[in-house]
Design an enzyme around this catalytic site. Structure first.
Site, PDB file in Angstrom:
ATOM      1  N   HIS A 121      -3.965 -28.100 -38.986  1.00 25.23           N
ATOM      2  CA  HIS A 121      -5.062 -26.834 -39.251  1.00 25.23           C
ATOM      3  C   HIS A 121      -6.204 -26.983 -38.577  1.00 25.23           C
ATOM      4  CE1 HIS A 121      -5.881 -23.298 -41.589  1.00 25.23           C
ATOM      5  NE2 HIS A 121      -7.222 -23.944 -42.125  1.00 25.23           N
ATOM      6  N   ASP A 177       0.237 -26.830 -38.201  1.00 26.24           N
ATOM      7  CA  ASP A 177      -0.255 -26.233 -39.504  1.00 26.24           C
ATOM      8  C   ASP A 177       0.814 -25.187 -39.964  1.00 26.24           C
ATOM      9  OD1 ASP A 177      -2.026 -25.127 -41.266  1.00 26.24           O
ATOM     10  OD2 ASP A 177      -2.860 -23.669 -40.002  1.00 26.24           O
ATOM     11  N   SER A 196      -9.807 -21.006 -39.263  1.00 26.75           N
ATOM     12  CA  SER A 196      -9.230 -20.639 -40.705  1.00 26.75           C
ATOM     13  C   SER A 196      -9.944 -19.429 -40.855  1.00 26.75           C
ATOM     14  CB  SER A 196      -9.600 -21.808 -41.455  1.00 26.75           C
ATOM     15  OG  SER A 196      -8.669 -21.712 -42.743  1.00 26.75           O
TER      16      SER A 196
END
Ligand SMILES: *[C@@H]1O[C@H](CO)[C@@H](O)[C@H](O)[C@H]1NC(C)=O
Ligand SMILES: *[C@@H]1O[C@H](CO)[C@@H](O)[C@H](O)[C@H]1NC(C)=O
Length: 452
Positions: free
Chosen positions: A423, A368, A148
């Site tokens: 994710h 994601d 991320s």
């Protein structure tokens, strides 16, 4: 017990990778036994040691980062060390910057100075001081990984280590070999465009909304590059975000957490979510109202973890929260309200470190919606690398099934997708993540065909 299992699963999934590349044995010195974790509530019997506690990054304990370190199950003295940011090998987890998790600062003013630069500098100081605490890891093969927004943190820290090594004496070099980043924020313009393309191609937004956003926001081109967003960009982006209201943007095909007994993790303030939001999206209040926290295959995972780490007996076992913080443990910090610096792109840093010979793997869970695979492909393509002639874009396999797709570039970057993972890839696909990590550490290409 389940809470503990879930909390620890996040850390345990990689441990079997202990079978990875051996490194010539460094001397085995004593450990900071005060940091050894014993009696963690709900912990199953395990065959390795783990340590948790603080490493000072200020003076006299007024600023410190929290770590959790898992020794490899077998022959830890021969295994490389991997630092995991946000959250094999000997595996070291770090909560950074201060204000996140159990990492703290006594000076409130520090919280107003946070940004990419301070985070990288403090993480570097952490690492030097951690190695003083665990000296047998000095000189050990070292890797960094993260997901991320760690798409910023990881290369920025790698860059500081690389530059720091040039100035360091022989004995104090950190033997950084490479890094891995997943569903990573890399390049605002292409990251944002990829997000809109993904939502359209996965039937989440209408044709009209798709063209309104791309037209009004001038395809998210940076103003410095001649981008001219129109007056309607704001409202188009707001409508775009609204499309994710009732699904989990971090894992578009899994259910959301509906169980009230899981405790509403989503009731936590989301103000700091801006840190992982591309700039344009994060300007909108509606973005911060998106209260959907990232969730694993059990959509209530985050709620369990939050409850578990807020238990006093758990904090005591982990040597955490030694200053009695005034706020609860939260998976997404609510005390960081300002982020002072965040470059629009980290691609130049990636290029520099590849040229320096570091191994760089960029992976992406392809379900994601937040930093989707389209964003990652556009961003990697923007570097204009040369795909290795013999491999090209190809499937990779795990247990005779296609685990995802991969492409290797001459410059030293490997792009890997993980099919059907959200994710936080290791949470959704622990076995395939382990296989990927194993190949990364050995510097080996992923299996190109189903074994017959
Ligand atoms: C930091 O704050 C905690 C809690 O208020 C206090 O116990 C500790 O002594 C402080 N440390 C320093 C170095 O100021
Ligand atoms: C730290 O401990 C105090 C109680 O001493 C508690 O109220 C607070 O929620 C805890 N904070 C964190 C971040 O764990």
């Amino acid at each position: 017990h389940t809470e503990a299992a879930v909390a620890m699963a996040m850390a345990f999934f990689l441990l079997a990778a202990a079978a990875s590349a051996a490194v010539a044995g460094a001397s085995w010195s004593p450990r900071p036994e005060g940091d050894l974790v014993t009696g963690l509530p709900g912990q199953p019997e395990v065959g390795f040691k783990h340590y948790a506690g603080y490493v000072d990054v200020g003076t006299g304990g007024d600023k410190a980062l929290f770590y959790w370190f898992f020794e490899a199950e077998q022959e830890p003295e021969k295994k490389p060390l991997m630092l995991w940011l946000n959250g094999a090998v000997n595996l070291l987890f770090l909560e950074a910057p201060v204000g996140v998790g159990f990492s703290y600062t006594n000076k409130t003013a520090d919280l107003g100075r946070l940004g990419d630069r301070v985070t990288a500098q403090d993480s570097y100081t952490f690492l030097l001081n951690w190695l003083a605490k665990f000296p047998e890891f000095k000189g050990r093969d070292f890797y960094i990984a993260g997901e991320s927004y760690a798409g910023h943190y990881v290369p920025q820290l790698a860059d500081l280590i690389y530059e720091g090594n040039k100035a360091a004496g022989r004995g104090s070099i950190i033997n950084l070999k490479g890094f891995m980043i997943g569903n990573a924020v890399l390049n605002d313009e292409t990251d944002q465009l990829g997000m809109v393309e993904y939502a359209w191609s996965h039937a989440i937004i209408s044709d009209e909304l798709h063209s309104a956003v791309t037209r009004e926001c001038d395809s998210f081109k940076e103003e410095a590059d001649g981008g001219r967003p129109g007056k309607g960009c704001s409202s188009a982006v707001r409508a775009f975000m609204g499309a994710f209201d009732d699904i989990d943007i971090y894992s578009i095909y899994t259910p959301t957490c509906l169980s009230p007994s899981a405790g509403s993790a989503s009731a936590a303030p989301r103000s700091s979510r801006l840190v992982t939001a591309p700039r344009l999206f994060s300007q909108h209040e509606a973005w911060h109202m998106m209260r959907r926290a990232p969730a694993g295959y059990d959509p209530c995972t985050e709620a369990y973890v939050t409850r578990y780490f807020n238990r006093q007996d758990v904090q005591r076992a982990l040597h955490a929260n030694r200053t009695g913080l005034k706020y609860p443990y939260s998976p997404c910090s609510a005390v960081i309200s300002k982020w002072n610096d965040s470059p629009a792109t980290v691609l130049p840093v990636l290029k520099k470190l590849m040229a320096a010979g570091l191994r760089v793997w960029v992976y992406s869970g392809d379900t994601d919606g937040r930093v989707p695979v389209t964003s990652t492909r556009y961003s990697v393509n923007a570097m204009k690398l040369r795909a290795r002639a013999r491999s090209g874009w190809r499937a990779w396999f795990y247990r005779q099934q296609v685990a995802g797709w991969a492409v290797e570039y001459e410059e030293g970057l490997t792009l890997v997708t993980v099919r059907g993972a959200g994710h936080q890839v290791p949470l959704f696909a622990p076995d395939r993540s382990l296989a990927m990590l194993y190949h990364f550490l050995r510097g080996q290409p992923l299996p190109a065909a189903a074994p017959r």
